[in-house]
Design a protein around this motif. Structure first.
Motif, mmCIF file in Angstrom:
data_model
loop_
_atom_site.group_PDB
_atom_site.id
_atom_site.type_symbol
_atom_site.label_atom_id
_atom_site.label_comp_id
_atom_site.label_asym_id
_atom_site.label_seq_id
_atom_site.Cartn_x
_atom_site.Cartn_y
_atom_site.Cartn_z
ATOM 1 N N VAL A 96 0.855 -1.183 0.000
ATOM 2 C CA VAL A 96 0.000 0.000 0.000
ATOM 3 C C VAL A 96 0.894 1.237 0.000
ATOM 4 N N GLU A 97 0.337 2.352 -0.446
ATOM 5 C CA GLU A 97 1.024 3.635 -0.353
ATOM 6 C C GLU A 97 0.074 4.625 0.316
ATOM 7 N N VAL A 98 0.282 4.839 1.599
ATOM 8 C CA VAL A 98 -0.561 5.744 2.373
ATOM 9 C C VAL A 98 -0.228 7.186 1.999
ATOM 10 N N ALA A 99 -1.279 8.005 1.852
ATOM 11 C CA ALA A 99 -1.113 9.398 1.415
ATOM 12 C C ALA A 99 -0.410 9.461 0.064
ATOM 13 N N GLY A 100 -0.776 8.536 -0.810
ATOM 14 C CA GLY A 100 -0.223 8.510 -2.163
ATOM 15 C C GLY A 100 -1.182 9.186 -3.126
ATOM 16 N N PHE A 101 -0.876 10.376 -3.551
ATOM 17 C CA PHE A 101 -1.804 11.177 -4.346
ATOM 18 C C PHE A 101 -1.435 11.241 -5.824
ATOM 19 N N THR A 102 -0.313 10.653 -6.206
ATOM 20 C CA THR A 102 0.156 10.712 -7.582
ATOM 21 C C THR A 102 0.331 9.300 -8.118
#
Length: 536
Positions: A96-102
């Motif tokens: 997972v990538e938490v706070a992944g906005f791109t």
């Protein structure tokens, strides 16, 4: 044919109690947003203010950088997502990538998944209970957890109120994906209005809700599955649902469907609290062979305790629908039974049909350790064999008696079929069958040799699984791990020889062999030679 998307919306695993960790300081993350580009809008929406979505999480395969689903960080090292996103993926292959906005940006905190929990009642046909939890190997160092709805959706929003969904999915149906996190406001839709859309929408309610405009134009889309839909209330952002599925993207009268977080809250809280989840293995939906009207169908339901703790079965009953007559129990080792780990029980039933059509029988049961009701369904088509072809000299096919010859034409249930690929006596003629071709009811049947496939196994093109038109997955393309589950045979068309009872992996799904399938018999749901099963 309408394309139905999973917006990026049965049995799972043993929970290992987690150690209680101290608080972790977390900071906000802002995505880098280009200022010199004209940004396309996500099906009527626009770029999200990432400071309001610090819980947004990308779900990725461990060997890729492109997310295939979304999720939300809910604190204590857990990410909430859709069951259909991860049900066939081992935890070891998930990141997972938490706070992944791109998309492909790597601006968030990427973490390995330690454990995966899929709701035990998740139904791949109706997509009810489309919820899963991912326990991370550690807590993230960026982002913030989101608050979850409890009680009911109606406590937070009324029909027509705008709620907000975000994701990195497609910007239009069959279009490209968003490079930056996008959001769109859509109104909450009542269950009654949603059900009027027909098809799979008729099943929405209880554990799912709809949102969207009657005219379409604004919606979540493919690649957004598992992501959050939220409402702002009292200065706090609360997650109401999980992006689940819908017909196309932003089509008129085809709403987005979301798993209802409030309705599923007890299960979510139980997993986070360290409750040991039950793990029962059984076939939730099974299509049996056609049978002649007036005949009796015999079937055996099997339930296995695939967990570590004892499970006591109670409140077991049978129900019939469609054209099925009342089912009769012929044997039962399940009712009031306590199953130890890996122990199984069986319930034998027989039923018929009152008229031609689809006969359906359900086994419903509960266990002492849960308030959930589990249901195993079987269905079979009753054929009126008295519907005959006019006197043409064509041999009628009688299930269990007629031995078909390749190239010979047979009449069955008012139609004519040409045999191919050496069908057995129980392989009833039907359109689309590997063994039969629909043909005109000619007076002189022609015997033709069967031509075996000549495609070299090494040159075989990759074929996407054919999915029933009511539920078509549209999770964004990803690089799937090649390793089959432990103890499962990887099936290669034209090469792999299997024995009855062997479990094989084929195109991301698992099947149990039966009736001695050949190397050229492709595994698929509903096949005479294969039974779809849950991957171990």
């Amino acid at each position: 044919m309408e394309a139905i998307k999973f917006f990026n919306k049965k049995m799972s695993t043993v929970l290992i109690s987690a150690a209680i960790c101290g608080p972790v300081m977390m900071q906000s993350v802002q995505a880098v947003e280009p200022t010199d580009l004209i940004q396309p809008k996500i099906v009527g929406g626009g770029l999200a203010n990432t400071s309001e979505w610090q819980f947004y999480t990308q779900i990725l395969n461990s060997n890729t950088t492109t997310a295939f689903c979304g999720g939300s960080y809910i604190g204590d090292g857990y990410v909430l997502t859709a069951a259909h996103c991860v049900k066939n993926k081992p935890a070891i292959f998930l990141h997972v990538e938490v706070a992944g906005f791109t998309l492909n940006g790597g601006v968030g905190d990427r973490i390995q998944v330690a454990e995966k929990f899929v709701h035990p009642l998740f139904n791949t046909s109706t997509l009810n209970h489309d919820v899963a939890l991912l326990k991370l190997e550690r807590e993230p160092t960026v982002g913030q957890p989101v608050s979850l709805a409890q009680g009911s959706v109606e406590q937070y929003a009324r029909t027509g109120d705008l709620i907000t969904v975000a994701g990195l999915g497609r910007l239009s149906e069959n279009g490209g994906r968003a490079g930056q996190l996008e959001e769109v406001d859509v109104p909450l839709v009542s269950d009654a209005v949603c059900n009027q859309s027909g098809g799979s929408y008729a099943n929405v309610g209880d554990v799912a809700f709809c949102a969207g405009y009657p005219q379409g134009q604004k919606d979540s889309c493919s690649g957004d599955s598992g992501g959050p839909i939220v409402v702002d209330t009292g200065g706090q952002r609360v997650q109401l649902g999980i992006v689940s599925w819908g017909v196309g993207c932003a089509r008129p009268g085809k709403y987005g469907v979301y798993a209802d977080v409030a309705a599923l809250r007890d299960w979510i809280d139980g997993i986070k609290a360290g409750e040991k989840p039950l793990s029962l293995s059984y076939l939730a939906n099974q299509q049996l062979n056609d049978f002649a009207l007036g005949a009796v169908v015999n079937h055996t339901f099997r339930i296995r305790n695939s967990g570590d703790s004892d499970v006591s079965i109670n409140s077991l009953n049978l129900s019939a629908s469609g054209v099925a007559t009342s089912p009769v129990t012929t044997s039962d080792t399940c009712n009031s039974a306590t199953l130890a780990a890996n122990q199984s029980c069986e319930v034998g039933v027989e039923f018929g049909a009152s008229q031609a059509g689809v006969a359906k029988v359900a086994l419903n049961f509960k266990v002492d350790q849960s308030d959930l009701t589990y249901t195993a369904n079987v269905s079979a088509k009753a054929i009126d064999e008295d519907v005959v072809i006019p006197d043409t000299g064509i041999t009628p096919f009688v299930a269990g008696k007629t031995k078909p010859v390749n190239g010979q034409i047979y009449s069955y249930a008012g139609q004519c079929f040409k045999a191919k690929n050496t069908p057995g006596v129980w392989e009833t003629p039907k359109a689309g069958s590997w063994f039969w071709s629909v043909t005109a009811c000619a007076t002189t049947p022609t015997v033709e040799p069967t031509i075996e496939p000549t495609v070299e196994p090494t040159m075989e093109p990759t074929v996407e699984p054919t999915v029933a038109p009511t539920i078509v997955p549209t999770i964004a393309p990803t690089v799937e791990p090649t390793q089959p589950p432990q103890g499962v045979i990887e099936f290669v068309l034209g090469q792999t020889k299997v024995n009855n009872g062997d479990i094989i992996s084929y195109q991301g799904e698992c099947f149990a062999a039966k009736n001695n399938p050949g190397t050229w018999e492709p595994p698929k749901a509903g096949s005479w030679f294969w039974t779809a099963v849950t991957c171990p």
